[in-house]
Design an enzyme around this catalytic site. Structure first.
Site: not given
Ligand code: ZN
Length: 538
Positions: A74, A156, A347
């Protein structure tokens, strides 16, 4: 002379009017966390007309978009989309990595010098300082400070990295309080629209209900039966079956993290994005704005239940509705002719290896802890007892270079020994030393490791697992590899000036940033290696 001058002025005006007309007032970047390309087709028949289908049917579908580096995680994914470059240059080599300087694990958006805005937890101490390059959101701001950049995600890192170094606001979900928060790196206080959304307690509302299937459960024909051995369970639950009683799970655990593992984590993201559109007046004037939205819940659901689960399909059907709702709000707030949307993923994911094995497809489970111990024992047998390896992290070995120097042992020769040993481990298909990666020329997977390899931050020896192998538990799935199930992601463009169509031309995730930069007449991000997707711009 006068006529020539008039024609020239006319041409200049045409050019400037043309470029003004093509410049959207708002770009909305949507990242669907862990969305493999084929999910679009897999769930197509159950999608409504106004979500994914609207983007595909009325927009441009790049069917062959790939990640061009590893690890496919990520943090690096969001960084690559927005910086147009890879971890070798932007430095976001993983979500967490072993920091050679401090000897500890660091997290890609941690910044201890910041404070949390919007709660008393530590979850807002974040910034983009570890990203060494600019994003196209930064370049937009550097070109025109009147342009606004807002980024939103449950995760975040899904909000911070797209927002870049100088967003007007970047917001993510705080598991300690169930509120949307930010960092002192970006804002000094929460804007009233975020406070108002927090006060509405929508997250609590979703966790006070049940997660039932959107459609009749018989319609989930693509998925495995609702009960299967391939699925993990929600925290506090015994079985992964519908309906999921979120109310009882939440009231016993008080665990806000629960919402991340349900489609409602995406819904609250969409709802906050709609509030941002309205309150921040995005796309309302001629200073182009960017709204970066990342839907994180798909990743948690994929990890917990696996891509074959009814829960997975249901999460995508509900996300389809959330996207439709966001598009309708864009029509109403900004106007159909004034915004551009792109949708991609950070991804993909592999099918649960146990499911692959049950179908005679090679796959497996890798034990990284055993590998670390065995490898250290191997080096101890060669060089005497010692803590020769400091970390095995992101499929890379970090050698204890201080100890090697102290003993006068050549580092490169130990890297080669380690690489040779790694090749004897079950499930390992390749091993590369840092020297191989810096000087070598090769195709896949080496080229992907090279683009993910940052000379300062990465390790001494990198290994590659065989296809279908993961370092993960027996239920649910993960990602991170150079194989197509992790690299092949959707790439949809829609909106002002985007024609309808599709292409099967191979392109790379780093091509997005320069495409947006050209669209907005701004500088490319400073580390950009991508090539603009001309099909979308022509
Ligand atoms: Zn993930």
């Amino acid at each position: 002379m006068y006529r020539i001058k008039a024609i020239m002025i006319g041409l200049v005006m045409m050019v400037s009017i043309d470029s003004m007309a093509q410049k959207p007032k708002l770009v909305v970047g949507i990242v669907v966390d862990q969305m493999r390309y084929d999910y679009l087709n897999q769930y197509w028949d159950n999608f409504g007309e106004d979500g994914f289908k609207r983007l595909v049917n009325d927009g441009y579908n790049c069917k062959n978009m790939h990640y061009n580096y590893v690890p496919t995680y990520t943090g690096p994914g969001h960084a690559a989309i927005y910086t147009g470059t890879t971890p070798s240059t932007n430095g976001i080599i993983s979500n967490n990595w072993f920091d050679k300087e401090s000897g500890t694990l660091i997290y890609c958006v941690d910044d201890s010098s910041q404070t949390t805005i919007g709660s008393t937890s530590i979850n807002g101490k974040k910034s983009s300082h570890l990203n060494l390059t600019t994003t196209f959101t930064d370049e937009l701001k550097l070109t025109n400070m009147e342009s606004k950049v807002i980024s939103i995600a449950l995760k975040d890192r899904g909000a911070v990295l797209p927002g870049g170094h100088m967003p007007n606001g970047s917001y993510w979900f705080d598991d300690a309080t169930g509120k949307w928060i930010s960092s002192s790196a970006f804002v000094s206080k929460l804007p009233s629209w975020v406070i108002k959304y927090n006060e509405s307690e929508k997250a609590k509302e979703y966790l006070s209900g049940q997660w039932t299937t959107l459609l009749d459960i018989e319609k989930y024909t693509f998925s495995e039966p609702d009960i299967s051995n391939y699925e993990g369970v929600l925290l506090g639950e015994q079985k992964a079956v519908f309906p999921h009683d979120l109310n009882s799970l939440f009231s016993t655990t008080q665990n806000w993290n629960l919402i991340r593992n349900t489609p409602f984590g995406n819904t609250i993201t969409m709802e906050l994005a709609k509030e941002a559109l309205k309150a921040e007046l995005l796309g309302k004037d001629n200073n182009t704005d960017i709204l970066a939205v990342s839907f994180s819940a798909t990743d948690y659901v994929g990890h917990t239940f696996g891509p074959q689960a009814v829960e997975h399909q249901d999460t995508y059907l509900r996300l389809d509705q959330d996207i439709a709702s966001l598009l309708t709000e864009l029509d109403n707030q900004v106007g159909e002719d004034n915004y551009v949307v792109f949708l991609t993923a950070d991804h993909g994911a592999v099918r649960v290896p146990n499911l692959l094995l049950d179908n005679n497809i090679p796959a497996g489970y890798f034990n990284g802890i055993a590998v670390l111990n065995n490898t250290n024992n191997y080096l101890s047998a060669l060089h005497g007892g010692g803590n020769w390896i400091k970390a095995f992290n992101n499929y890379q070995f970090f050698l204890n270079t201080e100890l090697l120097l102290e003993k006068g042992i050549d580092i490169e020769s130990v890297e080669r020994e380690l690489g040779r040993y790694a090749m004897t481990i079950k499930g390992v298909s390749n091993a590369y030393t840092s020297n191989d990666l810096i000087t070598g020329k090769g195709g896949k997977p080496m080229s992907l490791i090279q683009l993910g390899y940052n000379q300062k931050r990465s390790g001494n020896v990198a290994i590659v697992l065989e296809p279908g192998w993961i370092y993960y538990g027996p239920t649910g799935t993960t990602h991170g590899s150079a194989y197509t199930y992790d690299t092949h992601v959707p790439m949809l463009w829609y909106g002002a000036g985007i024609k309808k169509g599709s292409t099967t031309r191979e392109m790379y995730i780093t091509d997005i940033a320069s495409t947006v930069s050209i669209m907005l007449d701004i500088s490319f991000p400073n580390g950009n290696i991508g090539k603009p997707i001309s099909e979308v711009l022509d």
